[in-house]
Design a protein around this motif. Structure first.
Motif, short mmCIF file in Angstrom:
data_model
loop_
_atom_site.label_atom_id
_atom_site.label_comp_id
_atom_site.label_asym_id
_atom_site.label_seq_id
_atom_site.Cartn_x
_atom_site.Cartn_y
_atom_site.Cartn_z
N LEU A 37 -61.10 -117.49 68.51
CA LEU A 37 -60.93 -117.18 69.93
C LEU A 37 -60.24 -118.46 70.69
CD1 LEU A 37 -64.21 -115.60 71.17
CD2 LEU A 37 -62.20 -114.80 71.14
N MET A 38 -60.60 -119.78 69.81
CA MET A 38 -59.69 -120.81 70.26
C MET A 38 -58.32 -120.79 70.08
SD MET A 38 -59.86 -124.69 69.05
CE MET A 38 -59.51 -124.46 67.72
N VAL A 39 -58.21 -120.37 68.82
CA VAL A 39 -56.49 -120.25 68.23
C VAL A 39 -55.96 -119.08 69.30
CG1 VAL A 39 -55.38 -119.49 66.51
CG2 VAL A 39 -56.89 -120.82 66.01
N THR A 40 -56.59 -118.07 69.59
CA THR A 40 -55.96 -117.17 70.36
C THR A 40 -55.78 -117.83 71.79
OG1 THR A 40 -57.37 -115.60 69.53
CG2 THR A 40 -56.21 -114.78 71.23
N TYR A 41 -56.70 -118.36 72.42
CA TYR A 41 -56.42 -119.01 73.82
C TYR A 41 -55.39 -120.14 73.31
CZ TYR A 41 -57.63 -122.20 77.47
OH TYR A 41 -57.40 -122.97 78.55
N LEU A 42 -55.45 -120.84 72.67
CA LEU A 42 -54.15 -121.82 72.52
C LEU A 42 -52.81 -121.20 72.26
CD1 LEU A 42 -55.57 -124.57 70.21
CD2 LEU A 42 -55.10 -124.55 72.76
N ALA A 43 -52.62 -120.08 71.58
CA ALA A 43 -51.41 -119.25 71.47
C ALA A 43 -51.15 -118.81 72.81
CB ALA A 43 -51.80 -118.18 70.46
N ASN A 44 -52.01 -118.21 73.57
CA ASN A 44 -51.63 -117.58 74.91
C ASN A 44 -51.11 -118.75 75.98
OD1 ASN A 44 -52.17 -114.95 74.60
ND2 ASN A 44 -54.21 -115.30 75.16
N LEU A 45 -51.79 -119.92 75.56
CA LEU A 45 -51.59 -121.10 76.61
C LEU A 45 -50.36 -121.31 76.22
CD1 LEU A 45 -52.91 -122.88 78.62
CD2 LEU A 45 -53.48 -124.43 76.65
N THR A 46 -49.77 -121.60 75.14
CA THR A 46 -48.50 -121.79 74.55
C THR A 46 -47.57 -120.97 75.14
OG1 THR A 46 -49.60 -122.38 72.60
CG2 THR A 46 -47.14 -123.05 72.66
N GLN A 47 -47.60 -119.70 75.19
CA GLN A 47 -46.70 -118.77 75.59
C GLN A 47 -46.76 -119.01 76.94
OE1 GLN A 47 -48.30 -115.15 73.89
NE2 GLN A 47 -46.49 -114.82 72.82
N SER A 48 -47.62 -119.23 77.94
CA SER A 48 -47.30 -119.00 79.23
C SER A 48 -46.67 -120.66 79.57
CB SER A 48 -48.70 -119.24 80.14
OG SER A 48 -50.01 -119.61 79.17
N GLN A 49 -46.91 -121.55 78.62
CA GLN A 49 -46.31 -122.93 78.96
C GLN A 49 -44.79 -122.73 78.72
OE1 GLN A 49 -48.04 -125.66 79.22
NE2 GLN A 49 -46.44 -127.28 79.29
N ILE A 50 -44.55 -121.86 77.78
CA ILE A 50 -42.75 -121.83 77.56
C ILE A 50 -42.52 -121.08 78.47
CG2 ILE A 50 -42.55 -122.41 75.27
CD1 ILE A 50 -42.86 -119.73 74.42
N ALA A 51 -43.22 -120.29 78.84
CA ALA A 51 -42.61 -119.05 80.12
C ALA A 51 -42.56 -119.87 81.39
CB ALA A 51 -43.44 -118.01 80.40
N LEU A 52 -43.42 -121.03 81.80
CA LEU A 52 -43.25 -121.74 82.93
C LEU A 52 -42.17 -122.80 82.75
CD1 LEU A 52 -46.62 -123.17 83.73
CD2 LEU A 52 -44.89 -122.02 85.13
N ASN A 53 -41.81 -123.28 81.51
CA ASN A 53 -40.74 -124.16 81.30
C ASN A 53 -39.35 -123.42 81.49
OD1 ASN A 53 -39.60 -126.39 80.30
ND2 ASN A 53 -39.04 -125.23 78.22
N GLU A 54 -39.42 -122.15 81.07
CA GLU A 54 -38.09 -121.49 81.40
C GLU A 54 -37.89 -121.17 82.74
OE1 GLU A 54 -37.04 -120.25 78.37
OE2 GLU A 54 -35.31 -119.63 79.36
N LYS A 55 -38.91 -120.89 83.68
CA LYS A 55 -38.70 -120.83 85.02
C LYS A 55 -38.19 -122.03 85.60
CE LYS A 55 -40.40 -116.66 85.65
NZ LYS A 55 -39.75 -116.20 84.72
N LEU A 56 -38.69 -123.43 85.14
CA LEU A 56 -38.32 -124.62 85.79
C LEU A 56 -37.13 -124.93 85.37
CD1 LEU A 56 -41.63 -126.75 84.98
CD2 LEU A 56 -40.63 -125.92 87.25
N VAL A 57 -36.55 -124.82 84.25
CA VAL A 57 -35.46 -125.09 83.87
C VAL A 57 -34.26 -124.26 84.44
CG1 VAL A 57 -33.76 -125.03 81.73
CG2 VAL A 57 -36.12 -126.15 81.37
N ASN A 58 -34.66 -122.91 84.83
CA ASN A 58 -33.68 -122.04 85.49
C ASN A 58 -33.42 -122.36 86.87
OD1 ASN A 58 -32.56 -121.12 83.25
ND2 ASN A 58 -33.98 -119.18 83.27
N LEU A 59 -34.19 -123.27 87.50
CA LEU A 59 -34.16 -123.51 88.93
C LEU A 59 -32.87 -123.91 89.29
CD1 LEU A 59 -37.42 -125.13 89.83
CD2 LEU A 59 -36.39 -123.08 90.74
#
Lengths: 349, 354
Positions: free
Chosen positions: B332-354
């Motif tokens: 479960l921890m690994v799943t959580y981390l993977a999800n976290l990473t994915q949301s992190q990169i999505a956020l990064n994407e949004k920020l960079v495209n500002l």
């Protein structure tokens, strides 16, 4: 890269509805712009892949041959490329390919080039090289796909074969050869929208089915049921390791981007200050009756800092996404297995 | 000519009752469980078909085949050691890709061609011959003559060698359920390429309702000093798989059950479900067997069953609970981390495209 929702939907359901989805796809124009809705692979191709991969341990690459039927890409045969060795400098890949295709034509094998394939190690295939190759293929042949298969995951017990194409938007960007941030922002490409996954179905002729029955009788049952083995933490560990490496790269990239932003804003401030000083001086001069200083070209004085390349970070993000998907699939399977083990144990007690 | 009785220890049921074989047909299996290899003789010139059949029997018996009569008359019987030039022993190990290629080239044959032929590639080792690749060769066959494009074969072999330099030409294959006279000629062509080539037949015409796959090697026979003939002696065919191939085969097998012969690739949990369903089937078969055979059971089977039941380890429930929970927590921890990473990169994407 998130697969298209309709794609995953149809792969998950049974074969009849896959055929149904294909039928639907044939009828309408399709919500996307891509020319290929489905990839149909002959059993032979699957055999060949896994046999080649089983033979060696290096990455295997090769060419896919087949036809395009309406919006379905049928792959009927394939052949591998020899490995590049340093001492084989005079080896001509194009010539090899042409010879193979010519020879195959003599025996009535489809000799139309429809794509290429590559084996991958733990799912790390989102690289610049892949992008470039796929772009050149897709540019030349509208419907080509790249087939990625993961032998390690397959050895775990489940066939891992995926077909990818570049999205039309990415195609355009590549055509321009312009990877600057402005162009990418204009095209509105996120890492999720770089590649699209095309659903795969496997089709066999009747004669091959007969062959399958024959083989079934004659061969021993597989003695290694890896799929249900609980001891797969090694695989998970490897995956996580690769993910960590990528995340490190990503963070470096972010740091670079941050410095760039900071530099730009500092430069803006400097420009502003310079302008103000200029104006002040000019006013003073005017008050003293001297001619004002010429306006100097600000852009020459203050060279804007180089924006970091966006393509690489996109690729890294895409790769991280793939890793995360793989990991999630893997953990889902493992959870299932653990619950089964629990059920067995409870029964035992 | 050698008589059947001469060699070391002919098993009690000698194959003399084998009827005099017509040159191109396979002798019917005899009432006694025939241990002799059943030759599909295609003699170039043979004076006596009966002698041909007998002559196969002669070199075909070793002390080890005393057990042979007890074996079922499988299409390819375990062969004895041939005191001949065959370097690889008597077993031919085939990969499924070969058969699939053969069937595929048969389906794509030219109009009017009754069968297709091609070259087999692979490796030889001390005990067996492993065929790992093949390609088809265009050829023309009519009543009187046969023409094989050997240039093509050579070219293809060169190309294939570039990809996998370890492969050698091992022999050739043909579809169709018989060995004809032309086969002998083609076999001769191939003996120039490879020492003692193997001949593989795949019966695509589905005689007897089965696609029989047989392998042969050619041996000399006849009266020494006088007219010599060539005969094809069968070899054992086994199927070899790499791990990944096995799984591919299992998957492709599923197309047999689907109405329009089409299957999609299943998702992760479905596969686990599928595998457990398979185990369930196997278990129910075993259970059925155990219930049917209560008294006079085989000891070995009993031991296997015993080890099967003991496979489930006996662990103290509390320990098991802790183990299970910690494993589940890890996942479960690994799943959580993977999800976290994915949301992190999505956020990064949004920020960079500002």
């Amino acid at each position: 890269m998130a697969s298209r929702k309709e794609g995953t939907g149809s792969t998950a359901t049974s074969s009849s509805s896959t055929a149904g989805a294909a039928g639907k796809g044939k009828g309408k124009g399709g919500s996307g712009d891509s020319a290929v809705k489905q990839v149909q692979i002959d059993g032979l191709v699957v055999f060949k892949h896994y046999q080649e991969e089983g033979q060696g341990t290096e990455v295997v690459q090769g060419v896919l041959l087949g036809l395009v039927v309406e919006d379905r890409l049928e792959i009927t045969n394939c052949f591998p490329f020899p490995q590049h060795t340093e001492d084989d400098a005079d080896f001509d890949e194009v010539q090899y390919q042409m010879e193979m295709m010519r020879s195959l034509r003599h025996v009535n094998i489809d000799h139309l080039h429809v794509g290429w394939y590559q084996s991958t190690y733990y799912g790390s295939f989102v690289t610049r090289a892949l992008l470039d190759s796929q772009f050149s293929y897709q540019h030349a042949i509208e419907e080509s796909v790249v087939l990625i298969y993961d032998p390690i995951k397959t050895a775990q017990g489940s066939l891992s074969l995926k077909a990818y194409r570049l999205t039309p938007k990415l195609m355009e960007v590549c055509k321009e050869k312009d990877f600057s941030p402005e162009a990418l922002k204009k095209a509105n490409i996120t890492f999720e929208y770089m590649f699209e996954e095309v659903p795969i179905v496997i089709k066999n002729s009747h004669l091959i089915n007969v062959l399958m029955w024959e083989l079934e009788k004659k061969s021993a049952v597989a003695d290694k049921h890896e799929l249900l083995s609980l001891a797969s933490s090694n695989h998970l560990g490897k995956n996580l390791q690769l993910l960590m490496d990528r995340v490190d790269e990503m963070s470096q990239d972010i740091v670079k981007y941050n410095t760039y932003m900071r530099n730009t804003s500092k430069q803006q401030q400097q420009k502003h200050q310079y302008q103000q000083r200029r104006q002040q001086e000019n006013m003073q001069r005017q008050s003293r009756g001297e001619p004002p200083l010429p306006e100097e070209d600000l852009s020459k004085l203050f060279k804007p800092p180089q924006p970091p390349a966006r393509m690489d970070s996109l690729l890294i993000a895409g790769q991280i996404n793939t890793y995360c998907q793989n990991i999630k699939e893997f953990t889902a399977q493992n959870l299932g297995k653990l619950f089964m083990a629990q059920a067995l144990q409870e029964y035992n007690n | 000519m050698a008589t059947p009785a001469v060699p070391v220890s002919a098993p009690p049921a000698t194959p003399t009752p084998v009827p005099a074989a017509a040159p191109a047909s396979v002798p019917a299996p005899t009432p006694a469980p025939a241990a002799a290899p059943v030759p599909a003789a295609a003699p170039a010139s043979s004076s006596d078909p009966a002698a041909a059949a007998a002559a196969t029997a002669a070199p075909g018996q070793t002390p080890a085949s005393a057990q042979a009569p007890a074996q079922t008359p499988a299409p390819a019987l375990p062969g004895p050691a041939l005191p001949g030039p065959f370097p690889g022993g008597r077993v031919v190990r085939l990969h499924p890709v070969i058969l699939a290629s053969i069937v595929d080239s048969y389906e794509r044959r030219n109009e009017g061609a009754a069968r297709v032929i091609g070259t087999l590639l692979g490796t030889v080792d001390k005990h067996s011959v492993e065929v790992t690749n093949c390609f088809s060769v265009p050829h023309n066959e009519s009543e009187d003559e046969v023409a094989v494009d050997m240039e093509f074969a050579k070219n293809m072999y060169e190309l294939h060698k570039k990809v996998s330099p370890n492969e050698l030409i091992l022999g050739w294959y043909a579809t169709g359920h018989d060995i004809t006279e032309h086969s002998v000629l083609i076999h001769e062509y191939y003996s120039r390429e490879a020492p003692n080539p193997i001949h593989l037949t795949v019966d695509t015409s589905l005689q007897n309702g089965r696609m029989s796959i047989k392998a042969y090697v050619s041996t000399l026979m006849g009266v020494p000093g006088r007219t010599m003939g060539v005969m094809f002696t069968p070899l054992t065919v086994k199927y070899a798989y790499y791990d990944t191939e096995r799984i591919g085969v299992d998957l492709i097998m599923k197309t047999c059950f689907s109405p329009n012969r089409v299957i999609g690739l299943s998702s992760d949990l479905q596969q686990v479900g599928g595998a457990s369903a398979r185990i369930q089937d196997a278990l129910s078969t075993v259970l059925q067997y155990a219930e049917d055979v209560l008294v006079s059971a085989d000891n070995t089977v009993g031991r296997f069953l015993m080890s099967l039941v003991n496979q489930v380890p006996k662990i103290v429930p509390d320990d098991f609970e802790t183990m299970l929970n910690s494993n589940i927590n890890d996942l479960l921890m690994v799943t959580y981390l993977a999800n976290l990473t994915q949301s992190q990169i999505a956020l990064n994407e949004k920020l960079v495209n500002l």
